[in-house]
Scaffold this motif. Structure first.
Motif, PDB file in Angstrom:
ATOM      1  N   MET A   1       2.494  50.354   6.059  1.00  0.00           N
ATOM      2  CA  MET A   1       2.399  50.078   7.519  1.00  0.00           C
ATOM      3  C   MET A   1       0.986  48.951   8.143  1.00  0.00           C
ATOM      4  SD  MET A   1       3.185  53.796   9.773  1.00  0.00           S
ATOM      5  CE  MET A   1       3.313  53.061  11.372  1.00  0.00           C
ATOM      6  N   ASP A   2       1.896  48.349   8.986  1.00  0.00           N
ATOM      7  CA  ASP A   2       0.375  47.808   9.732  1.00  0.00           C
ATOM      8  C   ASP A   2       0.812  47.726  11.509  1.00  0.00           C
ATOM      9  OD1 ASP A   2       2.455  45.628  10.098  1.00  0.00           O
ATOM     10  OD2 ASP A   2       2.693  44.783   8.220  1.00  0.00           O
ATOM     11  N   GLU A   3      -0.069  46.507  11.895  1.00  0.00           N
ATOM     12  CA  GLU A   3      -0.377  46.222  12.978  1.00  0.00           C
ATOM     13  C   GLU A   3       0.766  46.199  13.956  1.00  0.00           C
ATOM     14  OE1 GLU A   3      -1.713  42.602  11.824  1.00  0.00           O
ATOM     15  OE2 GLU A   3      -2.127  44.694  11.152  1.00  0.00           O
ATOM     16  N   SER A   4       2.026  45.918  12.646  1.00  0.00           N
ATOM     17  CA  SER A   4       3.018  45.182  13.941  1.00  0.00           C
ATOM     18  C   SER A   4       3.999  46.384  14.109  1.00  0.00           C
ATOM     19  CB  SER A   4       4.029  44.466  12.850  1.00  0.00           C
ATOM     20  OG  SER A   4       4.953  45.255  11.445  1.00  0.00           O
ATOM     21  N   GLU A   5       3.564  47.642  13.793  1.00  0.00           N
ATOM     22  CA  GLU A   5       4.082  48.785  13.506  1.00  0.00           C
ATOM     23  C   GLU A   5       3.703  50.063  15.022  1.00  0.00           C
ATOM     24  OE1 GLU A   5       6.465  50.696  11.032  1.00  0.00           O
ATOM     25  OE2 GLU A   5       5.384  49.463   9.103  1.00  0.00           O
ATOM     26  N   ILE A   6       2.872  49.194  15.644  1.00  0.00           N
ATOM     27  CA  ILE A   6       2.614  49.815  16.987  1.00  0.00           C
ATOM     28  C   ILE A   6       3.781  49.906  18.019  1.00  0.00           C
ATOM     29  CG2 ILE A   6       1.023  49.926  18.733  1.00  0.00           C
ATOM     30  CD1 ILE A   6      -1.346  48.544  16.973  1.00  0.00           C
ATOM     31  N   LEU A   7       4.101  50.440  18.880  1.00  0.00           N
ATOM     32  CA  LEU A   7       5.269  50.411  19.665  1.00  0.00           C
ATOM     33  C   LEU A   7       4.855  49.874  20.875  1.00  0.00           C
ATOM     34  CD1 LEU A   7       6.297  54.225  19.500  1.00  0.00           C
ATOM     35  CD2 LEU A   7       7.460  52.092  18.636  1.00  0.00           C
ATOM     36  N   PRO A   8       5.530  49.090  21.481  1.00  0.00           N
ATOM     37  CA  PRO A   8       5.403  48.491  22.420  1.00  0.00           C
ATOM     38  C   PRO A   8       4.766  48.453  23.368  1.00  0.00           C
ATOM     39  CG  PRO A   8       7.952  48.240  21.856  1.00  0.00           C
ATOM     40  CD  PRO A   8       6.952  49.432  20.931  1.00  0.00           C
ATOM     41  N   GLY A   9       3.849  47.908  24.345  1.00  0.00           N
ATOM     42  CA  GLY A   9       3.374  48.341  25.364  1.00  0.00           C
ATOM     43  C   GLY A   9       1.831  49.663  25.141  1.00  0.00           C
ATOM     44  N   ALA A  10       2.126  50.104  23.546  1.00  0.00           N
ATOM     45  CA  ALA A  10       0.830  50.790  23.626  1.00  0.00           C
ATOM     46  C   ALA A  10      -0.234  50.361  23.403  1.00  0.00           C
ATOM     47  CB  ALA A  10       1.442  51.844  22.230  1.00  0.00           C
ATOM     48  N   LEU A  11      -0.840  49.663  22.804  1.00  0.00           N
ATOM     49  CA  LEU A  11      -2.103  49.100  22.710  1.00  0.00           C
ATOM     50  C   LEU A  11      -2.340  48.786  24.181  1.00  0.00           C
ATOM     51  CD1 LEU A  11      -4.447  48.358  21.073  1.00  0.00           C
ATOM     52  CD2 LEU A  11      -3.648  46.520  19.917  1.00  0.00           C
TER      53      LEU A  11
ATOM     54  N   ASN B   1      -5.742  53.974  10.766  1.00  0.00           N
ATOM     55  CA  ASN B   1      -6.732  52.754   9.943  1.00  0.00           C
ATOM     56  C   ASN B   1      -5.635  51.724   9.509  1.00  0.00           C
ATOM     57  OD1 ASN B   1      -9.291  54.198  10.018  1.00  0.00           O
ATOM     58  ND2 ASN B   1      -8.583  55.413   7.767  1.00  0.00           N
ATOM     59  N   ASN B   2      -4.468  52.025   9.193  1.00  0.00           N
ATOM     60  CA  ASN B   2      -3.914  51.118   8.913  1.00  0.00           C
ATOM     61  C   ASN B   2      -3.161  50.209   9.642  1.00  0.00           C
ATOM     62  OD1 ASN B   2      -3.573  51.918   6.112  1.00  0.00           O
ATOM     63  ND2 ASN B   2      -1.022  52.609   6.210  1.00  0.00           N
ATOM     64  N   THR B   3      -2.943  50.964  11.037  1.00  0.00           N
ATOM     65  CA  THR B   3      -2.215  49.277  12.255  1.00  0.00           C
ATOM     66  C   THR B   3      -4.031  49.420  13.116  1.00  0.00           C
ATOM     67  OG1 THR B   3      -2.200  51.855  13.802  1.00  0.00           O
ATOM     68  CG2 THR B   3      -0.196  51.011  12.375  1.00  0.00           C
ATOM     69  N   GLY B   4      -5.333  49.891  12.975  1.00  0.00           N
ATOM     70  CA  GLY B   4      -6.420  49.127  13.778  1.00  0.00           C
ATOM     71  C   GLY B   4      -6.257  49.717  14.521  1.00  0.00           C
ATOM     72  N   LEU B   5      -5.531  51.145  15.007  1.00  0.00           N
ATOM     73  CA  LEU B   5      -6.190  51.426  16.375  1.00  0.00           C
ATOM     74  C   LEU B   5      -7.311  52.863  16.070  1.00  0.00           C
ATOM     75  CD1 LEU B   5      -1.846  53.453  16.342  1.00  0.00           C
ATOM     76  CD2 LEU B   5      -3.591  51.453  17.823  1.00  0.00           C
ATOM     77  N   THR B   6      -7.445  53.105  14.943  1.00  0.00           N
ATOM     78  CA  THR B   6      -8.926  53.451  15.068  1.00  0.00           C
ATOM     79  C   THR B   6     -10.210  53.467  16.138  1.00  0.00           C
ATOM     80  OG1 THR B   6      -8.070  54.420  13.136  1.00  0.00           O
ATOM     81  CG2 THR B   6     -10.309  54.574  13.865  1.00  0.00           C
ATOM     82  N   PRO B   7     -10.581  52.181  15.860  1.00  0.00           N
ATOM     83  CA  PRO B   7     -11.766  51.977  16.764  1.00  0.00           C
ATOM     84  C   PRO B   7     -11.748  52.523  18.496  1.00  0.00           C
ATOM     85  CG  PRO B   7     -11.352  50.657  15.858  1.00  0.00           C
ATOM     86  CD  PRO B   7     -10.202  50.748  15.330  1.00  0.00           C
ATOM     87  N   TYR B   8     -10.064  52.592  18.842  1.00  0.00           N
ATOM     88  CA  TYR B   8     -10.167  52.528  20.320  1.00  0.00           C
ATOM     89  C   TYR B   8     -10.239  54.317  20.708  1.00  0.00           C
ATOM     90  CZ  TYR B   8      -7.674  47.714  19.464  1.00  0.00           C
ATOM     91  OH  TYR B   8      -7.851  46.595  20.220  1.00  0.00           O
TER      92      TYR B   8
ATOM     93  N   ASP C   1       5.492  54.700  15.834  1.00  0.00           N
ATOM     94  CA  ASP C   1       7.301  55.128  14.843  1.00  0.00           C
ATOM     95  C   ASP C   1       7.428  54.864  13.363  1.00  0.00           C
ATOM     96  OD1 ASP C   1       9.647  55.291  14.722  1.00  0.00           O
ATOM     97  OD2 ASP C   1      10.573  53.856  14.859  1.00  0.00           O
ATOM     98  N   THR C   2       6.690  56.286  13.438  1.00  0.00           N
ATOM     99  CA  THR C   2       6.182  57.027  11.737  1.00  0.00           C
ATOM    100  C   THR C   2       7.635  58.032  11.768  1.00  0.00           C
ATOM    101  OG1 THR C   2       4.812  58.430  12.704  1.00  0.00           O
ATOM    102  CG2 THR C   2       4.188  56.712  11.685  1.00  0.00           C
TER     103      THR C   2
END
Length: 216
Positions: A88-98, A125-132, A17-18
């Motif tokens: 921002m960090d991984e806590s800001e990934i929206l529910p269910g997305a990861l 990078n800040n949310t740790g999503l890049t590798p996916y 949620d940016t």
């Protein structure tokens, strides 16, 4: 219908949620220019490029500026936005997305990002999503804004898949139109009133499964 080989995700409002940070930055800019910018006004900026967003903001404020002044304002707004999203960090990934992306990967379905954001890598990078992601198409790679299908057709090309085997996840009307124009199926995240052209509309990825996806 061809079977599904890939999913392409918009970033803002779908995975993170940016939107709230964009809104805070635009509202701050409007305040500096001497007028108010409401959440309702902000709805008009969803899925729209930075310069087009600035044009809408200036129209709301009844202002006309030359190109240099507009570029300076867009840079100022972006600097504020980057300042906000840098925290921002991984806590800001929206529910269910990861969870959803992890299941897609486990099922052998390719995953790409299709975002107009020029700051996508910072957020990923800040949310740790890049590798996916198997491919990342963002505003630094595209020249056409949604509803032009460029971002999604480039994604399919980088993944090495056909457009009719792709499903796009979007929260903006322009994004759903871009997916349709790319020849892809689409999942709208948000309101059925604005995303009615999507193949299916959800309130969040939390309520979706890969089995339901494969039925599209």
């Amino acid at each position: 219908m061809s079977s599904i080989t890939a999913c392409l995700f918009d970033l803002d409002g779908v995975l993170v949620d940016t939107a709230k940070y964009h809104y805070i930055a635009w509202k701050r800019l409007a305040g500096e220019l001497g007028f108010d910018f409401t959440e309702q006004d902000n709805e008009r900026l969803k899925g729209v490029s930075r310069m087009a967003s600035l044009d809408i903001l200036l129209e709301i404020g009844g202002m006309t500026l030359d190109e240099d002044a507009k570029l300076a304002l867009a840079e100022k707004k972006n600097a504020w936005y980057v300042e906000y999203i840098s925290k921002m960090d991984e806590s800001e990934i929206l529910p269910g997305a990861l969870d959803f992306i992890q299941v897609l990967k486990a099922r052998g379905i390719k995953v790409a990002l299709g975002s107009a954001s020029k700051n996508a890598m910072l957020i990923l990078n800040n949310t740790g999503l890049t590798p996916y992601f198997d491919a990342i198409i963002d505003g630094t790679k595209t020249s056409q804004a949604k509803p032009d299908p460029e971002v999604f057709t480039m994604g399919a090309h980088e993944l090495g898949v056909q457009p009719d085997t792709c499903v796009v996840f979007e929260d903006a009307e322009a994004g759903i139109e871009a997916a349709t124009r790319a020849g892809m199926r689409s999942v709208g995240i948000g309101s059925p009133e604005t995303l009615g052209r999507a193949s299916i509309v959800l309130s969040s990825l939390e309520e979706f499964t890969v089995d339901r996806l494969l039925e599209l």
